[in-house]
Design an enzyme around this catalytic site. Structure first.
Site, PDB file in Angstrom:
ATOM      1  N   PHE A 150      32.304  37.944  46.597  1.00  0.00           N
ATOM      2  CA  PHE A 150      33.733  38.168  46.422  1.00  0.00           C
ATOM      3  C   PHE A 150      34.338  39.076  47.474  1.00  0.00           C
ATOM      4  CE2 PHE A 150      32.015  41.928  44.280  1.00  0.00           C
ATOM      5  CZ  PHE A 150      32.898  42.923  44.677  1.00  0.00           C
ATOM      6  N   LYS A 174      29.813  27.274  48.166  1.00  0.00           N
ATOM      7  CA  LYS A 174      29.993  27.743  46.792  1.00  0.00           C
ATOM      8  C   LYS A 174      30.486  29.187  46.870  1.00  0.00           C
ATOM      9  CE  LYS A 174      28.759  29.921  43.746  1.00  0.00           C
ATOM     10  NZ  LYS A 174      29.512  31.003  42.983  1.00  0.00           N
ATOM     11  N   GLU A 177      33.575  33.037  42.254  1.00  0.00           N
ATOM     12  CA  GLU A 177      34.576  32.607  41.286  1.00  0.00           C
ATOM     13  C   GLU A 177      35.708  33.622  41.142  1.00  0.00           C
ATOM     14  OE1 GLU A 177      30.863  32.770  38.820  1.00  0.00           O
ATOM     15  OE2 GLU A 177      31.090  33.004  40.992  1.00  0.00           O
ATOM     16  N   ARG A 178      35.517  34.841  41.662  1.00  0.00           N
ATOM     17  CA  ARG A 178      36.524  35.882  41.471  1.00  0.00           C
ATOM     18  C   ARG A 178      37.727  35.724  42.387  1.00  0.00           C
ATOM     19  NH1 ARG A 178      32.649  41.284  41.116  1.00  0.00           N
ATOM     20  NH2 ARG A 178      31.299  40.554  39.434  1.00  0.00           N
ATOM     21  N   SER A 227      23.856  40.531  45.905  1.00  0.00           N
ATOM     22  CA  SER A 227      23.003  41.670  45.577  1.00  0.00           C
ATOM     23  C   SER A 227      21.550  41.369  45.940  1.00  0.00           C
ATOM     24  CB  SER A 227      23.107  41.998  44.090  1.00  0.00           C
ATOM     25  OG  SER A 227      22.512  40.968  43.312  1.00  0.00           O
ATOM     26  N   CYS A 282      29.412  45.616  52.098  1.00  0.00           N
ATOM     27  CA  CYS A 282      27.986  45.879  52.293  1.00  0.00           C
ATOM     28  C   CYS A 282      27.755  46.768  53.511  1.00  0.00           C
ATOM     29  CB  CYS A 282      27.201  44.581  52.412  1.00  0.00           C
ATOM     30  SG  CYS A 282      27.542  43.648  53.916  1.00  0.00           S
ATOM     31  N   GLU A 384      22.970  50.755  44.951  1.00  0.00           N
ATOM     32  CA  GLU A 384      24.260  50.481  45.575  1.00  0.00           C
ATOM     33  C   GLU A 384      25.364  50.569  44.533  1.00  0.00           C
ATOM     34  OE1 GLU A 384      25.973  47.186  48.693  1.00  0.00           O
ATOM     35  OE2 GLU A 384      24.833  46.442  46.985  1.00  0.00           O
TER      36      GLU A 384
END
Length: 502
Positions: A150, A174, A177-178, A227, A282, A384
């Site tokens: 996202f 893909k 979805e957010r 992640s 990140c 994190e």
């Protein structure tokens, strides 16, 4: 009526038939603004079939013509910059200027992909043996896929599909979805730029679709960013099913501050690196390591007024330094890490919890948080947080500061702030981290290098974009050829040993 975000398959919008949806929020207000379709396996199969059909002809198109499509796509990105930036901010929550940066860093990889005719050139050796020449070529894999997070809904998809499509592959994206609208818009612009329908498909979904992508026999390679735990499982499952996989994971980037650093510049850099985009990067810099107590006290004294001057606002506020985090669940997660730090004994110098923006009380806002006296044993340091939280970990000397990022489970990025060239060079040489900045707080490499971390920050042998991206999305074919001068003449003696060129 609720807006639906649909799939993009075969060059057109496809309304999902699964009956499953995900909510897309406006992080500024906390309200649901749209529903995103979640694909069925049949819809994924349709996307892959479209990609496979388009890919054969696309790969046969000469690289120069593919480059022209990339040039046109670049032009369209520039023409639609403001539209894309506002759309991105409306679903992610980052401020408009940061959204423009998101798009620009992706566009830079598209610019790199415009050079694909040169990048795909192989090698040639004439006269490798008696009448024998050897040459190599880089060929497209076929259908490949990308699963993106996202936090960079424009940049990371372009990091993946830009080189992949330029190399001649069909692509299945893909996205998260957010914030799924920008990836769909990018696919529309790619088709408008002249790419054949089906060469770039966007399929929305959850973990079931990701697993199906990793198992599907037609998909030859998968690129993933997310992640570390999920990245590791993605790498393992994809490899189990014979795929080439690059899976980028989490990070806990450190900024080492030596006593001779320009402290004013260092603090200014830390504000953007730690708190920009609400820390949802990140390559954010959530840990600062001053060397020596005197350095730590000077740094802390300068950090406090700088933090107080930061403005948290809605994503459309041109004066805001950063906006809300992406979701209520993520806000709760960050607040949980702050409490963990308190419970573990770190000094909470500035508490960002409980912040409400007038008129947007239900938005997902957090003001800046600062911890001091954090130790490597604390969970809040080891994991994190991915939010607007900066932690001070004090080091007694250079060796102790060097050990902190080198021994951490993540090895994505690190920075050192100093005027001492010898110290900087030694640090860059010895630190066990994939990307290093010297007086550069966010050392994301330019598009013609490549992006990738070490340890649990990256699984797989090849990095994102740059020459590694071209290598990842192609395979090398080497041809050894001989053209006898006397065709139809005497046949040479049979040989039952491995041929040599001596």
């Amino acid at each position: 009526m609720m807006r639906d975000i649909n799939h993009f398959i075969g060059g057109r919008t496809v309304v999902g038939a699964s009956g499953r949806f995900g909510n897309v929020f406006d992080p500024n207000t906390g309200e649901v603004q749209a529903r995103v379709q979640l694909a069925s396996l049949d819809e994924l199969d349709a996307a892959i079939a479209n990609a496979a059909e388009a890919q054969n002809g696309w790969a046969a198109t000469n690289p120069q013509r593919r480059a022209r499509v990339m040039f046109e796509f670049k032009r369209l990105l520039e023409a639609h910059m403001e539209e894309l930036a506002h759309l991105l901010s409306s679903e992610h929550g980052k401020v408009i200027a940061d959204s423009r940066g998101d798009i620009m860093r992706g566009l830079e990889v598209i610019e790199f992909a415009c050079g694909i005719p040169h990048l795909l050139k192989g090698e040639h050796s004439q006269g490798a043996g008696p009448g024998i020449d050897v040459y190599s070529a880089r060929q497209a894999l076929g259908v490949v896929a990308g699963v993106t997070p996202f936090n960079f809904p424009a940049m990371i998809p372009m990091w993946m599909f830009g080189p992949a499509i330029a190399c001649g592959n069909g692509f299945i994206l893909k996205p998260s979805e957010r914030d799924p609208s920008v990836p769909v818009r990018l696919a529309e612009l790619m088709i408008e730029a002249g790419a054949p329908p089906g060469i770039l498909n966007v399929v929305h979904g959850d973990k079931d679709i990701v697993e199906a992508i990793l198992k599907h026999p037609t998909i030859k390679a998968v690129s993933f960013v997310g992640s570390s735990d999920i990245a590791q499982s993605v790498y393992a499952l994809g490899a189990l099913h014979g795929k080439r996989v690059q899976a980028m994971g989490g990070a806990k980037n450190h900024g080492i501050v030596l006593p001779d650093a320009d402290m004013d510049q260092t603090v200014a850099d830390l504000m953007g690196a730690a708190y920009g985009s609400a820390g949802e990067r990140c390559m954010a810099l959530p840990v600062v390591v001053p060397v020596g107590e005197e350095t730590a006290e000077r740094l802390r004294d300068k950090l406090l007024p700088a933090i107080e001057a930061l403005l948290v606002g809605v994503s459309t506020d041109p004066d805001a330094h950063y906006g809300p985090v992406v979701s209520a669940a993520h806000k709760t997660r960050i607040e949980g890490y702050i409490q963990t730090g308190v419970d573990e004994g770190a000094e909470l110098v500035v508490d960002g919890r409980g912040f409400e923006l007038q008129g947007y009380e239900k938005g997902f806002f957090l003001s800046p948080t600062l911890f001091d006296h954090v130790t490597p044993q604390m969970k809040a340091y080891q994991e994190e947080i991915f939010g607007p939280v900066l932690q001070i970990v004090r080091a007694a000397n250079f060796e102790e500061a060097l050990a902190l990022p080198s021994q951490h489970q993540y090895g994505n990025g690190v920075a050192i702030f100093t005027r001492n060239g010898d110290a900087a060079r030694e640090f860059a040489d010895r630190v066990e981290v994939g990307m290093v900045g010297i007086n550069v707080p966010i050392p994301v490499p330019v598009a013609y290098h490549s992006f990738g971390g070490w340890k649990r920050s990256g699984f797989g042998d090849l990095n994102q974009y740059g020459l590694d991206g071209v290598r990842f999305y192609t395979r090398t074919k080497t041809v050894t050829q001989r053209w006898p001068r006397n065709i139809g003449g005497a046949v040479s003696d049979q040989s039952f040993v491995i041929p040599t060129m001596r």
